[in-house]
Design a protein around this motif. Structure first.
Motif, PDB file in Angstrom:
ATOM      1  N   LYS A  66       0.840  -1.202   0.000  1.00  0.00           N
ATOM      2  CA  LYS A  66       0.000   0.000   0.000  1.00  0.00           C
ATOM      3  C   LYS A  66       0.879   1.257   0.000  1.00  0.00           C
ATOM      4  O   LYS A  66       0.625   2.211  -0.750  1.00  0.00           O
ATOM      5  CB  LYS A  66      -0.916  -0.023   1.220  1.00  0.00           C
ATOM      6  CG  LYS A  66      -1.941   1.113   1.291  1.00  0.00           C
ATOM      7  CD  LYS A  66      -2.906   0.829   2.442  1.00  0.00           C
ATOM      8  CE  LYS A  66      -4.044   1.859   2.487  1.00  0.00           C
ATOM      9  NZ  LYS A  66      -3.571   3.181   2.970  1.00  0.00           N
ATOM     10  N   GLU A  67       1.918   1.234   0.807  1.00  0.00           N
ATOM     11  CA  GLU A  67       2.808   2.387   0.911  1.00  0.00           C
ATOM     12  C   GLU A  67       3.503   2.675  -0.419  1.00  0.00           C
ATOM     13  O   GLU A  67       3.612   3.833  -0.845  1.00  0.00           O
ATOM     14  CB  GLU A  67       3.852   2.137   1.993  1.00  0.00           C
ATOM     15  CG  GLU A  67       4.814   3.289   2.223  1.00  0.00           C
ATOM     16  CD  GLU A  67       5.848   2.985   3.290  1.00  0.00           C
ATOM     17  OE1 GLU A  67       6.852   3.726   3.339  1.00  0.00           O
ATOM     18  OE2 GLU A  67       5.669   2.013   4.056  1.00  0.00           O
ATOM     19  N   ALA A  68       3.962   1.617  -1.094  1.00  0.00           N
ATOM     20  CA  ALA A  68       4.673   1.808  -2.368  1.00  0.00           C
ATOM     21  C   ALA A  68       3.805   2.527  -3.378  1.00  0.00           C
ATOM     22  O   ALA A  68       4.255   3.488  -4.040  1.00  0.00           O
ATOM     23  CB  ALA A  68       5.116   0.456  -2.912  1.00  0.00           C
ATOM     24  N   PHE A  69       2.552   2.109  -3.506  1.00  0.00           N
ATOM     25  CA  PHE A  69       1.687   2.703  -4.520  1.00  0.00           C
ATOM     26  C   PHE A  69       1.133   4.050  -4.083  1.00  0.00           C
ATOM     27  O   PHE A  69       0.880   4.920  -4.926  1.00  0.00           O
ATOM     28  CB  PHE A  69       0.590   1.717  -4.905  1.00  0.00           C
ATOM     29  CG  PHE A  69       1.121   0.601  -5.753  1.00  0.00           C
ATOM     30  CD1 PHE A  69       1.320   0.782  -7.108  1.00  0.00           C
ATOM     31  CD2 PHE A  69       1.479  -0.610  -5.190  1.00  0.00           C
ATOM     32  CE1 PHE A  69       1.857  -0.227  -7.894  1.00  0.00           C
ATOM     33  CE2 PHE A  69       2.018  -1.630  -5.964  1.00  0.00           C
ATOM     34  CZ  PHE A  69       2.204  -1.441  -7.318  1.00  0.00           C
ATOM     35  N   GLU A  70       0.971   4.253  -2.793  1.00  0.00           N
ATOM     36  CA  GLU A  70       0.577   5.579  -2.327  1.00  0.00           C
ATOM     37  C   GLU A  70       1.700   6.589  -2.550  1.00  0.00           C
ATOM     38  O   GLU A  70       1.441   7.758  -2.860  1.00  0.00           O
ATOM     39  CB  GLU A  70       0.181   5.511  -0.852  1.00  0.00           C
ATOM     40  CG  GLU A  70      -1.166   4.838  -0.631  1.00  0.00           C
ATOM     41  CD  GLU A  70      -1.577   4.773   0.818  1.00  0.00           C
ATOM     42  OE1 GLU A  70      -2.772   4.544   1.092  1.00  0.00           O
ATOM     43  OE2 GLU A  70      -0.706   4.948   1.706  1.00  0.00           O
ATOM     44  N   GLU A  71       2.945   6.153  -2.403  1.00  0.00           N
ATOM     45  CA  GLU A  71       4.091   7.028  -2.696  1.00  0.00           C
ATOM     46  C   GLU A  71       4.109   7.397  -4.180  1.00  0.00           C
ATOM     47  O   GLU A  71       4.359   8.553  -4.543  1.00  0.00           O
ATOM     48  CB  GLU A  71       5.395   6.333  -2.318  1.00  0.00           C
ATOM     49  CG  GLU A  71       5.644   6.221  -0.824  1.00  0.00           C
ATOM     50  CD  GLU A  71       6.260   7.470  -0.235  1.00  0.00           C
ATOM     51  OE1 GLU A  71       6.548   8.433  -0.992  1.00  0.00           O
ATOM     52  OE2 GLU A  71       6.454   7.503   0.986  1.00  0.00           O
ATOM     53  N   ILE A  72       3.864   6.417  -5.031  1.00  0.00           N
ATOM     54  CA  ILE A  72       3.829   6.687  -6.469  1.00  0.00           C
ATOM     55  C   ILE A  72       2.700   7.655  -6.798  1.00  0.00           C
ATOM     56  O   ILE A  72       2.874   8.608  -7.573  1.00  0.00           O
ATOM     57  CB  ILE A  72       3.675   5.372  -7.258  1.00  0.00           C
ATOM     58  CG1 ILE A  72       4.936   4.504  -7.101  1.00  0.00           C
ATOM     59  CG2 ILE A  72       3.402   5.649  -8.737  1.00  0.00           C
ATOM     60  CD1 ILE A  72       4.784   3.098  -7.639  1.00  0.00           C
ATOM     61  N   ALA A  73       1.520   7.429  -6.203  1.00  0.00           N
ATOM     62  CA  ALA A  73       0.380   8.313  -6.451  1.00  0.00           C
ATOM     63  C   ALA A  73       0.669   9.734  -5.973  1.00  0.00           C
ATOM     64  O   ALA A  73       0.318  10.713  -6.653  1.00  0.00           O
ATOM     65  CB  ALA A  73      -0.868   7.762  -5.768  1.00  0.00           C
TER      66      ALA A  73
END
Length: 365
Positions: free
Chosen positions: A349-356
């Motif tokens: 979740k953190e990885a994709f929230e960082e990308i977003a």
């Protein structure tokens, strides 16, 4: 012999009890032997050692780090095109129930589509921020140019939709053994040209992991060459930016990465199969050798045990040297692309929230 010893010690690391750790070689003896072995300039000589699972990461992440090697995926070397097809299908079919379960858990819908004459899938999240409603993400799946056909290659697109809150299009580019280079890149560019007719490029980004990360970089190089508009941002995760075995972590993380394990496994065979006689340092095959000036803002993702850690670091440094905005996120203990493996892991979740969050800074609303 060194590889056999390192393999045995990594496997041992996942089975040793705390008492067994206590019986590790005396440090003073290691200190003496290592000083002697490394008394001259040159390659480093390392002792056989056990690498424990990090204790300061989430339990779900610990399970990923502690997992055994993935057989037969990491060391596959089929003797014929038919055997390659059979293995790819077997692994793809095995992934489908888990993907269906994950989509249901995440509330993401998947619909088949055709874009630029290439089959693909459209992913839509359960909820979408207003700022993302006029934005579009193009996803390039990974799999070493041989794995992940059809629905089996959609994990990243699903996660980007779910945790980023975007409409995402993933496409099923052609792969060896039936279609070596440049088929995959031709399909990718056909998709990008079609996407440019669907949305303003200032509202689009390209996301890809591993092979998908390498292809994302190669797409930007080719788009520049062809005079096409570029996306507002890209997110090449742990990109296979160099098909040759160049980079420190190809050796420092060999046998420690429990996903790719070693370049001498299927990676070397897949690289040869895909390149099909072309120079592997051609920037369309290994984009690290291309010109990164003028690239869009980029966010890269990797892990400390990733065999492609150096691929990612080299890409990050080259982007920075070219004056490109480039962020780098590195996850403790993770092997190659493990931020895609468990939708429930906090790191995923953190990885994709960082990308977003990165995309929110650069994509037009």
């Amino acid at each position: 012999m060194l590889r056999i010893v390192r393999l045995a010690t990594v496997v041992l690391a996942l089975t040793m009890t705390p008492a067994a750790f206590a019986q590790a070689p005396d440090f003073s003896a290691l200190e003496s032997s290592q000083n002697a072995a490394n008394s001259a300039a040159g390659p480093r000589s390392l002792p056989a050692k056990v690498v424990p699972v990090p204790q300061d990461i989430d339990a779900a992440a610990q399970a990923l780090v502690a997992a055994p090697y993935r057989l037969p995926a990491w060391n596959a070397n089929p003797a014929s095109a038919d055997e390659w097809r059979a293995l790819v299908k077997k692994l793809a079919d095995a992934s489908l129930p888990g993907l269906a379960k994950a989509r249901a858990m995440l509330g993401v819908t998947m619909e088949p589509t055709v874009i630029g004459g290439v089959k693909g899938f459209v992913f839509t999240p359960k909820t979408m921020p207003d700022a993302h409603r006029n934005q579009l993400i193009i996803n390039v799946h990974g799999g070493g140019y041989v794995y992940g056909p059809g629905e089996s290659g959609t994990a990243e697109a699903m996660l980007m939709a779910a945790y980023g809150g975007y409409k995402v299009i993933e496409f099923d580019y052609r792969m060896p053994p039936d279609a070596p280079y440049p088929a995959a890149m031709d399909d990718a560019m056909a998709v990008w040209k079609a996407a440019l007719s669907m949305q303003d490029p200032s509202r689009m980004a390209i996301v890809g992991t591993s092979t998908g990360g390498g292809m994302t970089l190669a797409m930007i190089l080719r788009a520049k060459q062809e005079g096409l508009a570029l996306p507002a941002a890209i997110a090449p995760g742990t990109p296979w930016a160099d098909l040759t075995e160049t980079g420190d972590s190809y050796k420092t993380n060999e046998w420690l990465d429990n996903v790719l394990v070693s370049y001498s496994g299927y990676l070397s065979h897949a690289a040869t199969l895909y390149a099909n006689g072309h120079d592997m340092k051609d920037p369309q095959l290994s984009p690290i050798y291309g010109d990164f000036h003028g690239f869009p803002p980029t966010i890269l993702t990797t892990g400390t045990r990733d065999l492609f850690l150096s691929n990612t670091v080299r890409t990050h440094r080259k982007l920075r040297e070219a004056g490109v905005v480039a962020d780098l996120q590195v996850f403790e203990g993770f092997s190659h692309a493990q931020y895609l493996f468990d939708p429930s892991a906090p790191e995923t979740k953190e990885a994709f929230e960082e990308i977003a969050a990165f995309f929110d800074r650069y994509l037009a609303k």
